[in-house]
Design an enzyme around this catalytic site. Structure first.
Site, PDB file in Angstrom:
ATOM      1  N   LYS A 208      38.038  54.735  81.270  1.00  0.00           N
ATOM      2  CA  LYS A 208      38.895  55.924  81.236  1.00  0.00           C
ATOM      3  C   LYS A 208      39.225  56.298  79.784  1.00  0.00           C
ATOM      4  CE  LYS A 208      43.456  57.358  82.807  1.00  0.00           C
ATOM      5  NZ  LYS A 208      44.581  57.071  83.696  1.00  0.00           N
ATOM      6  N   GLU A 214      36.700  45.067  75.692  1.00  0.00           N
ATOM      7  CA  GLU A 214      35.695  44.349  76.493  1.00  0.00           C
ATOM      8  C   GLU A 214      34.526  45.290  76.832  1.00  0.00           C
ATOM      9  OE1 GLU A 214      38.947  44.393  77.110  1.00  0.00           O
ATOM     10  OE2 GLU A 214      39.655  42.497  77.964  1.00  0.00           O
ATOM     11  N   GLY A 268      43.716  53.977  86.508  1.00  0.00           N
ATOM     12  CA  GLY A 268      42.531  53.113  86.527  1.00  0.00           C
ATOM     13  C   GLY A 268      42.303  52.440  87.872  1.00  0.00           C
ATOM     14  N   ARG A 269      43.337  51.790  88.387  1.00  0.00           N
ATOM     15  CA  ARG A 269      43.163  51.038  89.641  1.00  0.00           C
ATOM     16  C   ARG A 269      43.104  51.941  90.865  1.00  0.00           C
ATOM     17  NH1 ARG A 269      47.649  50.131  86.986  1.00  0.00           N
ATOM     18  NH2 ARG A 269      49.706  50.527  87.838  1.00  0.00           N
ATOM     19  N   GLU A 354      49.452  44.821  89.672  1.00  0.00           N
ATOM     20  CA  GLU A 354      49.582  45.645  88.472  1.00  0.00           C
ATOM     21  C   GLU A 354      50.506  46.838  88.759  1.00  0.00           C
ATOM     22  OE1 GLU A 354      46.364  45.744  85.220  1.00  0.00           O
ATOM     23  OE2 GLU A 354      46.108  47.638  86.263  1.00  0.00           O
ATOM     24  N   HIS A 385      39.015  26.506 105.311  1.00  0.00           N
ATOM     25  CA  HIS A 385      38.656  25.152 104.890  1.00  0.00           C
ATOM     26  C   HIS A 385      39.169  24.866 103.484  1.00  0.00           C
ATOM     27  CE1 HIS A 385      36.049  24.702 108.430  1.00  0.00           C
ATOM     28  NE2 HIS A 385      35.948  26.019 108.286  1.00  0.00           N
ATOM     29  N   LYS A 513      47.134  41.874  74.633  1.00  0.00           N
ATOM     30  CA  LYS A 513      46.080  42.593  73.889  1.00  0.00           C
ATOM     31  C   LYS A 513      46.468  42.673  72.421  1.00  0.00           C
ATOM     32  CE  LYS A 513      44.624  46.129  77.206  1.00  0.00           C
ATOM     33  NZ  LYS A 513      44.571  47.575  77.392  1.00  0.00           N
TER      34      LYS A 513
HETATM   35  C1  G6Q Z   1      44.302  49.997  85.875  1.00  0.00           C
HETATM   36  C2  G6Q Z   1      44.480  49.670  84.496  1.00  0.00           C
HETATM   37  C3  G6Q Z   1      43.387  48.857  83.885  1.00  0.00           C
HETATM   38  C4  G6Q Z   1      42.218  49.664  83.362  1.00  0.00           C
HETATM   39  C5  G6Q Z   1      41.366  48.773  82.449  1.00  0.00           C
HETATM   40  C6  G6Q Z   1      40.184  49.483  81.923  1.00  0.00           C
HETATM   41  O1  G6Q Z   1      45.048  50.695  86.509  1.00  0.00           O
HETATM   42  O2  G6Q Z   1      44.774  50.812  83.785  1.00  0.00           O
HETATM   43  O3  G6Q Z   1      42.905  47.871  84.748  1.00  0.00           O
HETATM   44  O4  G6Q Z   1      41.474  50.192  84.404  1.00  0.00           O
HETATM   45  O5  G6Q Z   1      42.151  48.280  81.428  1.00  0.00           O
HETATM   46  O6  G6Q Z   1      40.569  50.597  81.183  1.00  0.00           O
HETATM   47  P1  G6Q Z   1      39.547  51.681  80.760  1.00  0.00           P
HETATM   48  O7  G6Q Z   1      38.995  52.303  81.990  1.00  0.00           O
HETATM   49  O8  G6Q Z   1      40.305  52.659  79.923  1.00  0.00           O
HETATM   50  O9  G6Q Z   1      38.461  50.989  79.991  1.00  0.00           O
END
Ligand code: G6Q
Length: 548
Positions: A208, A214, A268-269, A354, A385, A513
Site C-alpha cells: 500500500k 521487508e 491493509g488487513r 491488529e 492432537h 520498526k
Molecule cells: C494492516 C497493516 C499492515 C500492512 C503491512 C504492509 O492493516 O497496515 O499489516 O498491511 O505493514 O504494508 P504495505 O502494504 O504498506 O507494504
C-alpha cells in the site's frame, strides 16, 4: 467500566448484574431445559449457518448484550462506516473495504466524491490483466506464458491473498502456480526462487505504502534475480505493483502502467478485496474473484439490515465481549475443519489482534477494561492432537469457533465423514464435558478395579461448559469464503465500537520498526554510538561476534 455516557454505564452495570445472576448456570442444564435451544440460537444466510447455542447465555443475557450494542451506537456507527465517514479517527480516513465489494454499485462518497467509479475502473483493469495472464495474452519477455505468480508483500498485503488463494486452490487454473514471499528472512526469497524459471515468472509487488522495508528488500532481490537472467528490458513484462503510491512505484523501477491502484480508505488487513487481490484473480479467474466479492456483499447486506439479535457478526461480537469483559476470558480459538482453510487462523489473528489490540479509546483515554483477545488456531483434526488437551481440561476456558463445510472438494472414501463427526464431537465434548461420576461409571464398565477407579476418575473427567460457535457451510467456494471473511471483519468492527477504540489503525507496530532502524547500522558495524538497555547491548555484541 467507566464511561462518560451514563446510558452505556448503565448497560455495563446491567450486564454485571446479569453475570452475577447467570455465571453459575451450566450449558448442559440450559440444553436439558430447552429442547429448542439450538433452533432458537441458530442463524442462517444462504447456505451459511451459525449455531451459537453452545455458549453461556440465556434470553436475559442476550437482551442485556443487545442493549449494550444499542447504547454503544453499533447500528449508527455501522452506517457511518458504510457511508464513508472518516471513522478511522487517528488517521482521519474513511474505512471503505465494503465499497470494494459494493455489488449494488450505489454511490459511496468520500469528501463529496463518489468512489465507485475508480473502484470499478481498477476492477476492470484487474479483469483484463488476470484474463491476459491466464490465457497467455500477457506473456513474459521471451514470449513464454507466465505460469509462476509470486506475490511479494507482508501483513495485510500478504495474509489475505495467501489465505484466499490456499482456500480456493481447487479453483486454480491448471498451469498457474502461486507463491508468496513475505518475510525479510532471505530464506523466503531463496527457497521460492530456487525452483522458478525467470522466463515464466510474474512478480506482483503488493505494498500500500511502497515503503515497507521487508517488501522492498524482497522486491529488490527478485528484481535483481530477473535482471541477471533476462536483462533490464524484461522488467516491464515480469513486474507489476499494487499500491497507493505511484511515485514510489516508479522510483523503484516498475512501470506505472503496470500499477494497480487502491486508496487510503482501504486498510491493509481489509485489502484483499482491492487490487491486493490480483493474485487471487489470476489464480482462480476474475469470475470467481467476483463471486468472492458477491459473498462478502451478501454478508454486508445482512450486517446492515438484520436486527441486532438476528445479526451474525453482532451476535458473535457480543458473545466475545461477554466472555472478555465479564468472564475475564481473554483468549479465543478458531479451528477450521478444512485443509484449504489452514491459513484462516493466521489471517484472523491479524484481522482481530491488529484491529482491536488497543489500549486507548476514541476519546483519548486509557481504557479501563479488556479489549481484543489473543487468538490462535489451526486446522482440525490436526489440532485435536496438539492443543485441544488444554481446551478440554486446562484451567483456562477458551471459546472456540469451529468452521466446517458439509461437502468436501475431495470426497474420498470416508475421510470427510470422519472429519465431520470429529468437529461435531469436539463441540459436544466441550459443552457437555464428563462428570467425575460419569467417568467413574465408564471406568467400571471397562472393568477397572475400585482402586483404579478412585485413582483415575478425576483425570478422566471433563468440566464441560466450554463455549463454541459452529459455522457450517455447504462447500468452500468463493461466495461462501467471501461471506465468512466479511462475517469476521464485521464482528471485529462491532467489538471495536463497543470498546470505543479505533479498529483501523495499527500504531502498535511502529515502535519496533523505529528501534530496528537504530539497531541495523550497529549490526552492520556502521555505528556504535546508540545507548540500549544492557540486554540489547549484550545481544548485539554476541551476534556480531558469532557473525565474524
Ligand atoms: C494492516 C497493516 C499492515 C500492512 C503491512 C504492509 O492493516 O497496515 O499489516 O498491511 O505493514 O504494508 P504495505 O502494504 O504498506 O507494504
Amino acid at each position: 467500566m467507566v464511561y462518560l455516557n451514563p446510558d452505556i454505564d448503565k448497560a455495563w452495570l446491567n450486564l454485571n448484574k446479569e453475570y452475577k445472576r447467570f455465571c453459575k448456570t451450566d450449558m448442559r442444564t440450559l440444553f436439558e431445559k430447552d429442547e429448542k435451544r439450538a433452533l432458537k440460537y441458530t442463524l442462517a444466510l444462504d447456505d451459511l449457518t451459525l449455531d451459537y447455542s453452545k455458549n453461556r447465555f440465556d434470553e436475559n443475557v442476550l437482551k442485556a448484550l443487545t442493549d449494550l450494542a444499542k447504547v454503544c451506537g453499533v447500528e449508527q456507527k455501522r452506517d457511518e462506516m458504510f457511508s464513508g465517514s472518516k471513522i478511522n479517527s487517528t488517521e482521519n480516513r474513511a474505512v471503505l473495504h465494503t465499497a470494494l465489494r459494493n455489488r449494488s454499485n450505489k454511490p459511496v462518497f468520500v469528501d463529496g466524491r463518489n468512489v465507485m467509479g475508480q473502484i470499478n475502473d481498477v476492477l476492470a483493469k484487474m479483469k483484463k490483466f488476470s484474463d491476459d495472464v491466464r490465457y497467455g495474452k500477457f506473456r513474459g519477455y521471451t514470449g513464454k506464458k507466465l505460469t509462476n505468480i509470486v506475490n511479494i508483500g507482508i501483513g495485510g498485503s500478504d495474509l489475505g491473498p495467501v489465505m484466499v488463494c490456499e482456500a480456493l486452490k481447487k479453483y486454480w487454473l491448471k498451469d498457474i502456480h502461486c507463491y508468496f514471499i513475505s518475510n525479510i528472512d532471505g530464506t523466503a526469497a531463496a527457497e521460492t526462487l530456487k525452483d522458478l524459471d525467470p522466463e515464466t515468472t510474474l512478480f506482483i509487488v503488493a505494498s500500500k505504502t511502497f515503503t515497507t522495508i521487508e517488501t522492498l528488500t524482497n522486491a529488490k532481490t527478485c528484481r535483481k534475480w530477473l535482471v541477471d537472467a533476462l536483462g533490464e528490458h524484461a522488467v516491464d513484462k515480469h513486474f507489476v505493483a499494487l499500491s497507493t503510491n505511484k511515485e514510489k512505484v516508479t522510483e523503484f523501477g516498475i512501470n506505472p502502467e503496470n500499477m494497480f491502484e487502491f486508496w487510503d480508505f482501504v486498510g491493509g488487513r481489509y485489502s484483499l478485496w482491492s487490487a491486493i487481490g490480483l493474485i487471487i484473480a489470476i489464480a482462480v479467474g476474475f469470475e470467481n474473484f467476483e463471486k468472492l466479492l458477491d459473498g462478502a456483499f451478501s454478508m454486508d447486506e445482512h450486517f446492515k439490515t438484520a436486527p441486532l439479535s438476528k445479526n451474525m457478526p453482532v451476535m458473535m461480537a457480543l458473545l466475545g465481549v461477554w466472555y472478555n469483559n465479564f468472564y475475564g476470558i481473554h483468549r479465543y480459538c478458531v479451528v477450521p475443519y478444512d485443509e484449504y482453510l489452514k491459513y484462516l487462523p493466521a489471517y484472523l489473528q491479524q484481522l482481530d489482534m491488529e484491529s482491536n489490540g488497543k489500549g486507548v479509546d476514541k476519546d483519548g483515554r486509557f481504557v479501563k477494561y479488556s479489549t481484543g483477545p489473543a487468538i490462535f488456531g489451526g486446522a482440525g483434526t490436526n489440532v485435536q492432537h496438539s492443543f485441544f488437551q488444554l481446551l478440554h481440561q486446562g484451567t483456562d476456558v477458551v471459546p472456540v469457533d469451529f468452521i466446517i463445510p458439509a461437502i468436501s472438494h475431495n470426497e474420498i472414501g470416508e475421510h470427510h465423514q470422519i472429519l465431520l463427526s470429529n468437529v461435531l464431537a469436539q463441540g459436544e465434548a466441550l459443552m457437555l464435558g464428563k462428570t467425575v461420576a460419569e467417568a467413574a461409571a465408564e471406568l467400571k464398565r471397562a472393568g477397572k478395579s475400585d482402586e483404579e477407579i478412585a485413582f483415575l476418575k478425576k483425570y478422566k473427567a471433563f468440566t464441560g461448559n466450554r463455549p463454541s460457535n459452529t459455522i457450517l457451510l455447504k462447500k468452500i467456494d468463493p461466495y461462501a469464503l467471501g461471506q465468512i471473511i466479511a462475517l469476521y471483519e464485521h464482528k471485529v468492527f462491532v467489538q471495536g465500537v463497543i470498546w470505543n477504540i479505533n479498529s483501523f489503525d495499527q500504531m502498535g507496530v511502529e515502535l519496533g520498526k523505529q528501534l530496528a532502524l537504530n539497531i541495523l547500522p550497529e549490526i552492520q558495524g556502521k555505528s556504535f554510538a546508540i545507548e540500549h538497555d544492557s540486554s540489547t547491548m549484550n545481544l548485539i555484541k554476541k551476534i556480531k561476534s558469532l557473525r565474524k
